[in-house]
Scaffold this motif. Sequence first.
Motif, PDB file in Angstrom:
ATOM      1  N   ILE A 118       0.985  -1.200   0.106  1.00 20.63           N
ATOM      2  CA  ILE A 118       0.124   0.012   0.012  1.00 20.63           C
ATOM      3  C   ILE A 118       0.908   1.239  -0.003  1.00 20.63           C
ATOM      4  O   ILE A 118       0.493   2.150  -0.496  1.00 20.63           O
ATOM      5  N   GLU A 119       1.813   1.360   0.729  1.00 20.40           N
ATOM      6  CA  GLU A 119       2.912   2.493   0.762  1.00 20.40           C
ATOM      7  C   GLU A 119       3.599   2.559  -0.450  1.00 20.40           C
ATOM      8  O   GLU A 119       3.899   3.682  -1.085  1.00 20.40           O
ATOM      9  N   PHE A 120       3.990   1.453  -0.912  1.00 20.78           N
ATOM     10  CA  PHE A 120       4.609   1.822  -2.362  1.00 20.78           C
ATOM     11  C   PHE A 120       3.584   2.234  -3.442  1.00 20.78           C
ATOM     12  O   PHE A 120       4.135   3.304  -4.044  1.00 20.78           O
ATOM     13  N   TRP A 121       2.494   1.796  -3.557  1.00 16.29           N
ATOM     14  CA  TRP A 121       1.475   2.336  -4.533  1.00 16.29           C
ATOM     15  C   TRP A 121       1.098   3.797  -4.061  1.00 16.29           C
ATOM     16  O   TRP A 121       1.104   4.604  -5.202  1.00 16.29           O
ATOM     17  N   LEU A 122       1.019   4.330  -2.941  1.00 19.10           N
ATOM     18  CA  LEU A 122       0.754   5.575  -2.485  1.00 19.10           C
ATOM     19  C   LEU A 122       1.899   6.356  -2.983  1.00 19.10           C
ATOM     20  O   LEU A 122       1.586   7.615  -3.606  1.00 19.10           O
ATOM     21  N   LEU A 123       3.111   5.782  -2.737  1.00 15.99           N
ATOM     22  CA  LEU A 123       4.300   6.790  -3.169  1.00 15.99           C
ATOM     23  C   LEU A 123       4.410   6.814  -4.686  1.00 15.99           C
ATOM     24  O   LEU A 123       4.685   7.915  -4.928  1.00 15.99           O
ATOM     25  N   MET A 124       4.254   5.887  -5.386  1.00 16.12           N
ATOM     26  CA  MET A 124       4.156   6.047  -6.785  1.00 16.12           C
ATOM     27  C   MET A 124       3.257   7.017  -7.393  1.00 16.12           C
ATOM     28  O   MET A 124       3.321   7.703  -8.263  1.00 16.12           O
ATOM     29  N   THR A 125       1.867   6.820  -6.794  1.00 13.10           N
ATOM     30  CA  THR A 125       0.903   7.580  -7.112  1.00 13.10           C
ATOM     31  C   THR A 125       0.973   9.103  -6.940  1.00 13.10           C
ATOM     32  O   THR A 125       0.654   9.840  -7.852  1.00 13.10           O
ATOM     33  N   MET A 126       1.768   9.474  -5.541  1.00 14.25           N
ATOM     34  CA  MET A 126       1.946  10.871  -5.404  1.00 14.25           C
ATOM     35  C   MET A 126       3.094  11.339  -6.119  1.00 14.25           C
ATOM     36  O   MET A 126       3.061  12.603  -6.673  1.00 14.25           O
ATOM     37  N   LEU A 127       3.980  10.675  -6.517  1.00  8.25           N
ATOM     38  CA  LEU A 127       5.009  10.999  -7.128  1.00  8.25           C
ATOM     39  C   LEU A 127       4.765  11.170  -8.740  1.00  8.25           C
ATOM     40  O   LEU A 127       5.241  12.398  -9.603  1.00  8.25           O
ATOM     41  N   ALA A 139       5.216  14.332  -0.096  1.00  6.93           N
ATOM     42  CA  ALA A 139       4.406  13.068   0.055  1.00  6.93           C
ATOM     43  C   ALA A 139       5.076  11.980   0.387  1.00  6.93           C
ATOM     44  O   ALA A 139       4.698  11.059   1.299  1.00  6.93           O
ATOM     45  N   PRO A 140       6.309  11.700  -0.172  1.00  8.67           N
ATOM     46  CA  PRO A 140       7.131  10.538   0.443  1.00  8.67           C
ATOM     47  C   PRO A 140       7.397  10.637   1.772  1.00  8.67           C
ATOM     48  O   PRO A 140       7.377   9.596   2.652  1.00  8.67           O
ATOM     49  N   LEU A 141       7.572  11.695   2.546  1.00  9.22           N
ATOM     50  CA  LEU A 141       7.774  11.822   3.879  1.00  9.22           C
ATOM     51  C   LEU A 141       6.731  11.768   4.669  1.00  9.22           C
ATOM     52  O   LEU A 141       6.785  10.777   5.597  1.00  9.22           O
ATOM     53  N   ILE A 142       5.396  12.135   4.393  1.00  7.11           N
ATOM     54  CA  ILE A 142       4.354  11.948   4.880  1.00  7.11           C
ATOM     55  C   ILE A 142       3.803  10.333   5.040  1.00  7.11           C
ATOM     56  O   ILE A 142       3.552   9.883   5.910  1.00  7.11           O
ATOM     57  N   ILE A 143       4.048   9.908   3.630  1.00  9.30           N
ATOM     58  CA  ILE A 143       3.673   8.254   3.543  1.00  9.30           C
ATOM     59  C   ILE A 143       4.705   7.437   4.472  1.00  9.30           C
ATOM     60  O   ILE A 143       4.020   6.536   5.291  1.00  9.30           O
ATOM     61  N   ALA A 144       5.775   7.722   4.769  1.00  8.01           N
ATOM     62  CA  ALA A 144       6.745   7.184   5.465  1.00  8.01           C
ATOM     63  C   ALA A 144       6.531   7.429   6.972  1.00  8.01           C
ATOM     64  O   ALA A 144       6.541   6.501   7.846  1.00  8.01           O
ATOM     65  N   LEU A 145       6.092   8.429   7.218  1.00  9.88           N
ATOM     66  CA  LEU A 145       5.789   8.952   8.738  1.00  9.88           C
ATOM     67  C   LEU A 145       4.307   8.033   9.051  1.00  9.88           C
ATOM     68  O   LEU A 145       4.341   7.618  10.357  1.00  9.88           O
ATOM     69  N   ILE A 146       3.321   7.976   8.151  1.00  8.87           N
ATOM     70  CA  ILE A 146       2.362   7.328   8.496  1.00  8.87           C
ATOM     71  C   ILE A 146       2.731   5.920   8.802  1.00  8.87           C
ATOM     72  O   ILE A 146       2.169   5.140   9.691  1.00  8.87           O
ATOM     73  N   GLY A 147       3.421   5.178   7.819  1.00  5.84           N
ATOM     74  CA  GLY A 147       3.824   3.850   7.943  1.00  5.84           C
ATOM     75  C   GLY A 147       4.580   3.549   9.180  1.00  5.84           C
ATOM     76  O   GLY A 147       4.409   2.734   9.994  1.00  5.84           O
ATOM     77  N   PHE A 148       5.354   4.570   9.499  1.00  4.99           N
ATOM     78  CA  PHE A 148       6.178   4.480  10.771  1.00  4.99           C
ATOM     79  C   PHE A 148       5.106   4.528  12.114  1.00  4.99           C
ATOM     80  O   PHE A 148       5.393   3.938  13.174  1.00  4.99           O
ATOM     81  N   ALA A 149       4.061   5.334  12.114  1.00  3.94           N
ATOM     82  CA  ALA A 149       3.338   5.474  13.209  1.00  3.94           C
ATOM     83  C   ALA A 149       2.527   4.345  13.201  1.00  3.94           C
ATOM     84  O   ALA A 149       2.211   3.794  14.342  1.00  3.94           O
ATOM     85  N   ILE A 150       2.053   3.481  12.057  1.00  3.11           N
ATOM     86  CA  ILE A 150       1.417   2.511  12.210  1.00  3.11           C
ATOM     87  C   ILE A 150       2.247   1.253  12.952  1.00  3.11           C
ATOM     88  O   ILE A 150       1.581   0.470  13.827  1.00  3.11           O
ATOM     89  N   ILE A 151       3.354   1.038  12.388  1.00  2.00           N
ATOM     90  CA  ILE A 151       4.243   0.197  13.093  1.00  2.00           C
ATOM     91  C   ILE A 151       4.589   0.501  14.618  1.00  2.00           C
ATOM     92  O   ILE A 151       4.446  -0.407  15.303  1.00  2.00           O
ATOM     93  N   LEU A 152       4.870   1.671  14.842  1.00  2.00           N
ATOM     94  CA  LEU A 152       5.103   2.023  16.264  1.00  2.00           C
ATOM     95  C   LEU A 152       3.620   1.723  17.178  1.00  2.00           C
ATOM     96  O   LEU A 152       3.994   1.307  18.188  1.00  2.00           O
ATOM     97  N   ALA A 153       2.673   2.089  16.564  1.00  2.00           N
ATOM     98  CA  ALA A 153       1.426   1.525  17.192  1.00  2.00           C
ATOM     99  C   ALA A 153       1.270   0.340  17.566  1.00  2.00           C
ATOM    100  O   ALA A 153       0.799  -0.118  18.584  1.00  2.00           O
ATOM    101  N   GLY A 154       1.499  -0.640  16.652  1.00  2.00           N
ATOM    102  CA  GLY A 154       1.307  -1.888  16.771  1.00  2.00           C
ATOM    103  C   GLY A 154       2.338  -2.428  17.798  1.00  2.00           C
ATOM    104  O   GLY A 154       2.026  -3.565  18.348  1.00  2.00           O
TER     105      GLY A 154
END
Length: 255
Positions: A118-127, A139-154
């Motif tokens: 999902i992150e890869f798809w979002l990244l390519m779409t935003m770019l 956009a890549p920074l925001i996507i990476a931060l969202i992914g990091f937040a999900i991992i951290l919450a998990g």
Amino acid sequence: MLSKKSEQFLNSVRMELMKRGKKDEDIEAVTEELRDHLTQAEKRGESVDSITGGSPEAYINSISKEMPFDNSFIKTIIGALFAILGFFTIPRLIAGQFDMSVERIIFYGLLVVILLPIEFWLLMTMLKKYDHSKKGYFAPLIIALIGFAIILAGEFYLRANEGASIINLDIHMSLWIGLILLLLFIGFCVMYKSWFYIGVMVYLVLPDLVARLFTDKPADSKEFVNISSSIFLMLSVVALVGAMAFYSRFKKSRR
């Protein structure tokens, strides 16, 4: 110089073909040929529509069908998945806190199978959408931060609700297994010239490795955490300075 609309269209073509697993050399050949066509069209006072027939998506689809699929793309994806598994496991092994529960295995599986695609798809779409605009950089920074937040919450959720461990190693056994896997990881990366993965692994492993060499205390002890945090902070500063220098140089090259 091409117009902004033409440059954005070229970038869209490149990103879409990358997403569909086409060969890099084929992508470059197609985009260079397309650049020449767009340049000639603009000299005649025509727009992108004269090339695409008014339907950029249909034009990209027609190009994509004529290009062979790059089998190495699958190997790259598989390699990336193994690298991510290494990022999850090797640092924990070296820190001496490798304990695996059923919940943690399921969580890591979901990250690899669902979150990363999902992150890869979002990244390519935003770019593809924002190209080299400010939104394209953020956009890549925001996507990476969202992914990091999900991992951290998990991770926090697992610490509070994790069941019994099905794999539990003592500190010394965990360290030695981690070091062996680290050497194998670096060896494979050198073989395939994947320097980025080596850099990420060193960034993740070095703080805990230095801390483990200086103390036999558990990974959650104050002494271990202080050493590891200090090394991590120094590496982060170096990485930040390097990223700023790279960004500054990149902006100058675009002028």
